[in-house]
Scaffold this motif. Structure first.
Motif, mmCIF file in Angstrom:
data_model
loop_
_atom_site.group_PDB
_atom_site.id
_atom_site.type_symbol
_atom_site.label_atom_id
_atom_site.label_comp_id
_atom_site.label_asym_id
_atom_site.label_seq_id
_atom_site.Cartn_x
_atom_site.Cartn_y
_atom_site.Cartn_z
ATOM 1 N N ARG A 83 4.425 -2.815 7.227
ATOM 2 C CA ARG A 83 3.789 -2.174 6.078
ATOM 3 C C ARG A 83 2.320 -2.550 6.030
ATOM 4 N N PRO A 84 1.445 -1.614 5.647
ATOM 5 C CA PRO A 84 0.017 -1.951 5.573
ATOM 6 C C PRO A 84 -0.302 -2.981 4.486
ATOM 7 N N ASP A 85 0.464 -2.987 3.393
ATOM 8 C CA ASP A 85 0.239 -3.932 2.289
ATOM 9 C C ASP A 85 1.472 -4.830 2.177
ATOM 10 N N LYS A 86 1.421 -5.992 2.829
ATOM 11 C CA LYS A 86 2.559 -6.917 2.835
ATOM 12 C C LYS A 86 2.585 -7.815 1.600
ATOM 13 N N ARG A 87 1.542 -7.783 0.818
ATOM 14 C CA ARG A 87 1.393 -8.669 -0.331
ATOM 15 C C ARG A 87 2.255 -8.255 -1.516
ATOM 16 N N ARG A 88 2.539 -6.970 -1.666
ATOM 17 C CA ARG A 88 3.270 -6.495 -2.835
ATOM 18 C C ARG A 88 4.274 -5.425 -2.420
ATOM 19 N N VAL A 141 10.279 -2.700 9.434
ATOM 20 C CA VAL A 141 10.143 -2.091 8.105
ATOM 21 C C VAL A 141 8.778 -1.425 8.018
ATOM 22 N N SER A 142 8.760 -0.118 7.739
ATOM 23 C CA SER A 142 7.486 0.572 7.591
ATOM 24 C C SER A 142 7.187 0.924 6.133
ATOM 25 N N LYS A 143 8.228 0.912 5.266
ATOM 26 C CA LYS A 143 7.998 1.179 3.838
ATOM 27 C C LYS A 143 9.039 0.436 3.014
ATOM 28 N N PHE A 144 8.583 -0.194 1.948
ATOM 29 C CA PHE A 144 9.434 -0.830 0.944
ATOM 30 C C PHE A 144 8.580 -0.823 -0.314
ATOM 31 N N TRP A 145 8.748 0.192 -1.136
ATOM 32 C CA TRP A 145 7.794 0.422 -2.214
ATOM 33 C C TRP A 145 8.500 0.892 -3.478
ATOM 34 N N VAL A 146 8.056 0.379 -4.607
ATOM 35 C CA VAL A 146 8.543 0.778 -5.922
ATOM 36 C C VAL A 146 7.334 1.241 -6.722
ATOM 37 N N ARG A 147 7.491 2.372 -7.391
ATOM 38 C CA ARG A 147 6.380 2.885 -8.210
ATOM 39 C C ARG A 147 6.944 3.587 -9.434
ATOM 40 N N THR A 148 6.072 3.855 -10.372
ATOM 41 C CA THR A 148 6.465 4.626 -11.545
ATOM 42 C C THR A 148 5.762 5.973 -11.483
#
Length: 188
Positions: A83-88, A141-148
């Motif tokens: 993932r490009p943003d591993k921090r969150r 893992v290329s995506k693991f994301w939660v959003r509203t």
């Protein structure tokens, strides 16, 4: 407070399927993780600010089943986080794009997904081993994301996971199976 768990999401589900090479069966493991995260975040995201999601592997929540001695042996290798943003793992926004904070995971995403796969294989009757395996699997893992997603009328919590898996039989001459799986869960 940054880095302090504010919510715990348990992963209690079991995904049972047939043979190791059952087409599409692997995707149920990860879609149920995404669905659990989306549902629990919907319930627990009423307040603003950043928070940390704490996922507990199912095998640590109670007694894991003991597979038969002649069950297929699988070595679950390392998962790579691409993932490009591993921090969150996500962000929350209110109506009109107003930021309400970030979502973080208490452990590395690749570790969580590796544990989910190992747990579900164990619960499906396979033996998880470090040596002497019949097959090896690893992933990225290329995506693991939660959003509203919000409007003036509703607030959706969206969880998305995408990863690639490789299953390598130890039998000489048998080609590895490579598959990419993606899932999305939405709770309103």
């Amino acid at each position: 407070q940054s880095g302090v768990p504010a919510v715990a999401i348990n992963y209690p589900r079991s995904v049972h399927f047939g043979g190791l090479y059952t087409a599409g069966a692997w995707s149920w493991i990860f879609s149920s993780v995404a669905e659990d995260i989306a549902k629990d975040l919907k319930i627990k995201m009423e307040r603003g600010g950043d928070f940390v999601v704490s996922l507990t592997p199912r095998s640590e929540q109670g007694a894991a089943p003991q597979p038969s001695p002649n069950a297929r042996k699988i070595k679950v290798g390392v998962f790579e986080d691409q993932r490009p943003d591993k921090r969150r793992i996500g962000e929350r926004t209110a109506a009109f794009g107003v930021g309400m904070g970030e979502v973080h995971l208490n452990r590395p995403v690749a570790t969580v997904l590796r544990e989910a796969l190992a747990d579900d294989l164990l619960y499906a009757g396979y033996r998880i081993v470090d040596t002497g395996e019949d097959s090896r699997t690893h992933g990225a893992v290329s995506k693991f994301w939660v959003r509203t997603d919000t409007t003036s009328l509703y607030w959706d919590i969206v969880g998305e996971i995408e990863l690639s898996l490789v299953v390598e039989p130890v039998t000489p001459g048998v080609e590895p199976m490579r598959k990419t799986y993606a899932c999305r869960a939405v709770e309103r």
